[in-house]
Motif scaffolding. Structure first.
Motif, PDB file in Angstrom:
ATOM      1  N   ALA A 157       0.842  -1.189   0.000  1.00  0.00           N
ATOM      2  CA  ALA A 157       0.000   0.000   0.000  1.00  0.00           C
ATOM      3  C   ALA A 157       0.881   1.244   0.000  1.00  0.00           C
ATOM      4  O   ALA A 157       2.073   1.167   0.297  1.00  0.00           O
ATOM      5  N   SER A 158       0.286   2.392  -0.330  1.00  0.00           N
ATOM      6  CA  SER A 158       1.020   3.651  -0.364  1.00  0.00           C
ATOM      7  C   SER A 158       1.772   3.869   0.941  1.00  0.00           C
ATOM      8  O   SER A 158       1.336   3.439   2.010  1.00  0.00           O
ATOM      9  N   SER A 159       2.931   4.562   0.876  1.00  0.00           N
ATOM     10  CA  SER A 159       3.717   4.771   2.094  1.00  0.00           C
ATOM     11  C   SER A 159       3.003   5.737   3.035  1.00  0.00           C
ATOM     12  O   SER A 159       3.294   5.764   4.225  1.00  0.00           O
ATOM     13  N   ASP A 160       2.065   6.535   2.520  1.00  0.00           N
ATOM     14  CA  ASP A 160       1.259   7.403   3.400  1.00  0.00           C
ATOM     15  C   ASP A 160      -0.001   6.638   3.788  1.00  0.00           C
ATOM     16  O   ASP A 160      -0.862   6.406   2.945  1.00  0.00           O
ATOM     17  N   PRO A 161      -0.113   6.234   5.063  1.00  0.00           N
ATOM     18  CA  PRO A 161      -1.267   5.402   5.437  1.00  0.00           C
ATOM     19  C   PRO A 161      -2.605   6.123   5.323  1.00  0.00           C
ATOM     20  O   PRO A 161      -3.648   5.475   5.336  1.00  0.00           O
ATOM     21  N   HIS A 162      -2.595   7.455   5.209  1.00  0.00           N
ATOM     22  CA  HIS A 162      -3.850   8.185   5.035  1.00  0.00           C
ATOM     23  C   HIS A 162      -4.287   8.237   3.573  1.00  0.00           C
ATOM     24  O   HIS A 162      -5.414   8.624   3.276  1.00  0.00           O
ATOM     25  N   SER A 163      -3.391   7.857   2.673  1.00  0.00           N
ATOM     26  CA  SER A 163      -3.703   7.981   1.253  1.00  0.00           C
ATOM     27  C   SER A 163      -4.737   6.948   0.793  1.00  0.00           C
ATOM     28  O   SER A 163      -4.688   5.785   1.191  1.00  0.00           O
ATOM     29  N   LEU A 164      -5.656   7.406  -0.040  1.00  0.00           N
ATOM     30  CA  LEU A 164      -6.634   6.497  -0.654  1.00  0.00           C
ATOM     31  C   LEU A 164      -6.382   6.410  -2.157  1.00  0.00           C
ATOM     32  O   LEU A 164      -7.279   6.027  -2.923  1.00  0.00           O
ATOM     33  N   SER A 165      -5.187   6.738  -2.530  1.00  0.00           N
ATOM     34  CA  SER A 165      -4.827   6.758  -3.938  1.00  0.00           C
ATOM     35  C   SER A 165      -5.036   5.388  -4.585  1.00  0.00           C
ATOM     36  O   SER A 165      -4.655   4.364  -4.023  1.00  0.00           O
ATOM     37  N   GLY A 166      -5.663   5.377  -5.753  1.00  0.00           N
ATOM     38  CA  GLY A 166      -5.916   4.127  -6.473  1.00  0.00           C
ATOM     39  C   GLY A 166      -7.125   3.364  -5.956  1.00  0.00           C
ATOM     40  O   GLY A 166      -7.412   2.263  -6.420  1.00  0.00           O
ATOM     41  N   GLN A 167      -7.850   3.937  -4.980  1.00  0.00           N
ATOM     42  CA  GLN A 167      -9.025   3.237  -4.428  1.00  0.00           C
ATOM     43  C   GLN A 167     -10.322   3.875  -4.925  1.00  0.00           C
ATOM     44  O   GLN A 167     -10.354   5.019  -5.358  1.00  0.00           O
ATOM     45  N   THR A 168     -11.376   3.074  -4.841  1.00  0.00           N
ATOM     46  CA  THR A 168     -12.681   3.485  -5.354  1.00  0.00           C
ATOM     47  C   THR A 168     -13.710   3.390  -4.241  1.00  0.00           C
ATOM     48  O   THR A 168     -13.732   2.412  -3.497  1.00  0.00           O
ATOM     49  N   ALA A 169     -14.570   4.427  -4.149  1.00  0.00           N
ATOM     50  CA  ALA A 169     -15.550   4.486  -3.060  1.00  0.00           C
ATOM     51  C   ALA A 169     -16.953   4.708  -3.600  1.00  0.00           C
ATOM     52  O   ALA A 169     -17.149   5.332  -4.643  1.00  0.00           O
ATOM     53  N   LEU A 170     -17.923   4.192  -2.861  1.00  0.00           N
ATOM     54  CA  LEU A 170     -19.339   4.512  -3.085  1.00  0.00           C
ATOM     55  C   LEU A 170     -19.881   5.093  -1.783  1.00  0.00           C
ATOM     56  O   LEU A 170     -19.672   4.515  -0.711  1.00  0.00           O
ATOM     57  N   VAL A 171     -20.553   6.242  -1.889  1.00  0.00           N
ATOM     58  CA  VAL A 171     -21.147   6.879  -0.720  1.00  0.00           C
ATOM     59  C   VAL A 171     -22.650   6.983  -0.964  1.00  0.00           C
ATOM     60  O   VAL A 171     -23.079   7.647  -1.923  1.00  0.00           O
ATOM     61  N   THR A 172     -23.458   6.346  -0.104  1.00  0.00           N
ATOM     62  CA  THR A 172     -24.904   6.481  -0.289  1.00  0.00           C
ATOM     63  C   THR A 172     -25.361   7.802   0.323  1.00  0.00           C
ATOM     64  O   THR A 172     -24.811   8.259   1.330  1.00  0.00           O
ATOM     65  N   GLY A 173     -26.349   8.408  -0.303  1.00  0.00           N
ATOM     66  CA  GLY A 173     -26.792   9.729   0.157  1.00  0.00           C
ATOM     67  C   GLY A 173     -25.663  10.738   0.070  1.00  0.00           C
ATOM     68  O   GLY A 173     -25.477  11.569   0.956  1.00  0.00           O
ATOM     69  N   GLY A 174     -24.915  10.681  -1.021  1.00  0.00           N
ATOM     70  CA  GLY A 174     -23.703  11.496  -1.149  1.00  0.00           C
ATOM     71  C   GLY A 174     -23.933  12.880  -1.723  1.00  0.00           C
ATOM     72  O   GLY A 174     -22.983  13.641  -1.898  1.00  0.00           O
TER      73      GLY A 174
END
Ligand code: BGC
Length: 271
Positions: free
Chosen positions: A2-19
């Motif tokens: 995973a990215s060296s920055d543990p806060h990074s969401l780089s390369g990830q995909t999200a779904l937010v309901t009621g977004g």
């Protein structure tokens, strides 16, 4: 890795309901700021969802608005399909869609009850079940995250604090608490991390009337030791944290984001 920055969401995909509004919209933007591509689910407000998607694109991320009612099994499957077809397999799902239908207890109709339970609790079940199925199908992607998937519920301080005149809402959030914990216990072994945020009074449409009525804001502030109503971003940032490897060892927890509302502030100098 995973990215060296543990806060990074780089390369990830999200779904937010009621977004499309409120805390959901803030979650979309904070996830995008941390590097994720985001599918913005909405029920009725297409324009607001398209606007949120445009704001995500302005941050350099990919985004799509996807319509669907979280209380409908068919809609939930369809919104996941649409999100994954557009953006790729999901790493992060935020079950945020929720509503209030307030009434005095003896006057609460079955429709008031059913409407709130259907969206807030049954919706949480349907979205979580679909998320777990999709995470399993996707498989591990160690180059993006240590987890197989991250599922985050948007609960409320009212999963703990009883709420007169809102018993349907409080019951839905109390249900979400044990739903979240039970799912977390079941799937953590597979690397699926399930957690929740419990927001207090946040400046969104859900409590706008209460905040804007005469004396409403002052009454609300009496309940908040921190001395201010929260911003949606206060919660969005915690959701992004729970979605990231920075919270990798947090499993089945609810983080209260409430300025101290759950600390029984009425007892300060009392009791
Ligand atoms: C409710 C808001 C309320 C807050 C604090 C939230 O879950 O949706 O209407 O202001 O809890 O009571």
């Amino acid at each position: 890795m995973a990215s060296s920055d543990p806060h990074s969401l780089s390369g990830q995909t999200a779904l937010v309901t009621g977004g499309s509004s409120g805390i959901g919209r803030a979650a979309c933007l904070e996830l995008a700021r941390a590097g994720a591509d985001v599918a913005v689910n909405y029920h009725g407000s297409q324009d607001a969802a398209e606007e949120a998607a445009a704001a995500i694109r302005a941050l350099g991320r990919r985004a799509i608005a996807v319509q669907g009612d979280v209380g409908s099994e068919g809609d939930v499957a369809a919104m996941f399909d649409e999100a994954e077809n557009a953006l790729g397999p999901l790493d992060i799902v935020v079950s945020n869609a929720g509503l209030q239908r307030d009434a005095k207890f003896a006057e609460m109709t079955l429709d008031d009850w059913d409407t709130v339970i259907r969206t807030n609790l049954t919706g949480g079940f349907l979205v979580a079940r679909e998320a777990v199925r999709r995470f399993r199908k996707k498989g591990r992607r160690p180059e993006t995250s240590r987890a197989l998937g991250k599922l985050i519920f948007d609960s409320s301080v009212h999963q703990r604090i009883p709420w007169a005149f809102h018993v349907n809402y409080a019951a839905s959030k109390g249900g979400l608490k044990i739903l979240m914990e039970s799912i977390a216990q079941e799937v953590a072994v597979e690397g699926i991390r399930v957690n929740a945020v419990a927001p207090g009074a946040i400046a969104t449409d859900i409590n706008k009337l209460e905040r804007e009525k005469a004396g409403g804001l002052e009454a609300m502030l009496q309940l908040i030791p921190h001395g201010r109503v929260g911003d949606p971003e206060d919660v969005g940032r915690v959701i992004a944290f729970l979605a990231s490897d920075a919270s990798d060892y947090i499993v089945g927890q609810t983080l209260f984001v409430d300025g101290g509302m759950a600390l029984y502030p009425g007892f300060r100098g009392n009791g």
